[in-house]
Design an enzyme around this catalytic site. Structure first.
Site, PDB file in Angstrom:
ATOM      1  N   GLN A  78      -1.613  -7.864  -1.072  1.00 22.55           N
ATOM      2  CA  GLN A  78      -2.656  -8.252  -0.127  1.00 22.55           C
ATOM      3  C   GLN A  78      -2.355  -7.643   1.240  1.00 22.55           C
ATOM      4  O   GLN A  78      -1.798  -8.291   2.107  1.00 22.55           O
ATOM      5  CB  GLN A  78      -2.684  -9.786  -0.043  1.00 22.55           C
ATOM      6  CG  GLN A  78      -3.747 -10.345   0.844  1.00 22.55           C
ATOM      7  CD  GLN A  78      -5.111 -10.311   0.205  1.00 22.55           C
ATOM      8  OE1 GLN A  78      -5.248 -10.480  -0.983  1.00 22.55           O
ATOM      9  NE2 GLN A  78      -6.116 -10.061   0.998  1.00 22.55           N
ATOM     10  N   PHE A  79      -2.738  -6.375   1.438  1.00 22.63           N
ATOM     11  CA  PHE A  79      -2.414  -5.703   2.689  1.00 22.63           C
ATOM     12  C   PHE A  79      -3.092  -6.342   3.897  1.00 22.63           C
ATOM     13  O   PHE A  79      -2.626  -6.219   5.023  1.00 22.63           O
ATOM     14  CB  PHE A  79      -2.730  -4.202   2.616  1.00 22.63           C
ATOM     15  CG  PHE A  79      -4.161  -3.847   2.868  1.00 22.63           C
ATOM     16  CD1 PHE A  79      -4.568  -3.436   4.132  1.00 22.63           C
ATOM     17  CD2 PHE A  79      -5.101  -3.920   1.858  1.00 22.63           C
ATOM     18  CE1 PHE A  79      -5.896  -3.105   4.375  1.00 22.63           C
ATOM     19  CE2 PHE A  79      -6.418  -3.590   2.088  1.00 22.63           C
ATOM     20  CZ  PHE A  79      -6.821  -3.179   3.355  1.00 22.63           C
ATOM     21  N   THR A  80      -4.164  -7.074   3.675  1.00 26.57           N
ATOM     22  CA  THR A  80      -4.877  -7.677   4.803  1.00 26.57           C
ATOM     23  C   THR A  80      -4.096  -8.805   5.471  1.00 26.57           C
ATOM     24  O   THR A  80      -4.491  -9.278   6.538  1.00 26.57           O
ATOM     25  CB  THR A  80      -6.270  -8.189   4.384  1.00 26.57           C
ATOM     26  OG1 THR A  80      -6.110  -9.182   3.371  1.00 26.57           O
ATOM     27  CG2 THR A  80      -7.148  -7.050   3.889  1.00 26.57           C
TER      28      THR A  80
END
Length: 150
Positions: A78-80
């Protein structure tokens, strides 16, 4: 490294309506990797995941770990989680690691995690458009961050 941990009754990841990972009672973990994360950061997060006492005992107190309850774990990249929303109206992602480095770190993280005695470990697909179905139990949702000044 950041991890959003949710105690779940069940969780599933789908890509194009096809299930690629599914668990029953355990933890759903959304994992964010930043550019300067190291194996020390990975070890910290994994140690916390495995030993965090967020499952209820017979008295209804959070006293049991995922190992104690023989729970399952679903890990989703989950890069966000490193999205910076302080300026403007669109998040910036400059702290997220470059894709090729982040994918290598994600793979190492999975290998390290799988060396733990967790009943079942499932994952999403790195950089894929995923639908994550989470049945949060409690609800219990916690944030772990390996950065010292968090």
């Amino acid at each position: 490294m950041r991890a959003v941990i949710q105690r779940v009754s069940s969780s599933e990841v789908r890509i194009n309506n096809e299930s690629v990972g599914k668990i029953a009672h355990g933890l759903n973990v959304l994992l964010g990797i930043k550019d300067d994360d190291t194996e020390t950061d990975m070890d910290y997060i994994i140690n916390k995941l495995v030993n965090l006492r967020i499952f209820e005992d017979a008295d209804g107190k959070m006293n049991r770990s995922i190992l104690d309850v023989e729970g399952e774990l679903l890990l989703v990249s989950q890069f966000t989680l490193y999205g910076d929303c302080r300026k403007g109206r669109r998040p910036g992602f400059t702290r997220s690691g470059p894709v090729d480095q982040a994918e290598k770190k994600y793979t190492i993280f999975i290998e390290k995690l799988k060396s733990q005695p967790i009943k079942k470990i499932e994952t999403g697909v790195f950089q894929a458009e995923m639908e994550v179905i989470i049945v949060n139990d409690g609800p219990v949702t916690l944030l772990l961050d390996s950065e010292k000044n968090f």
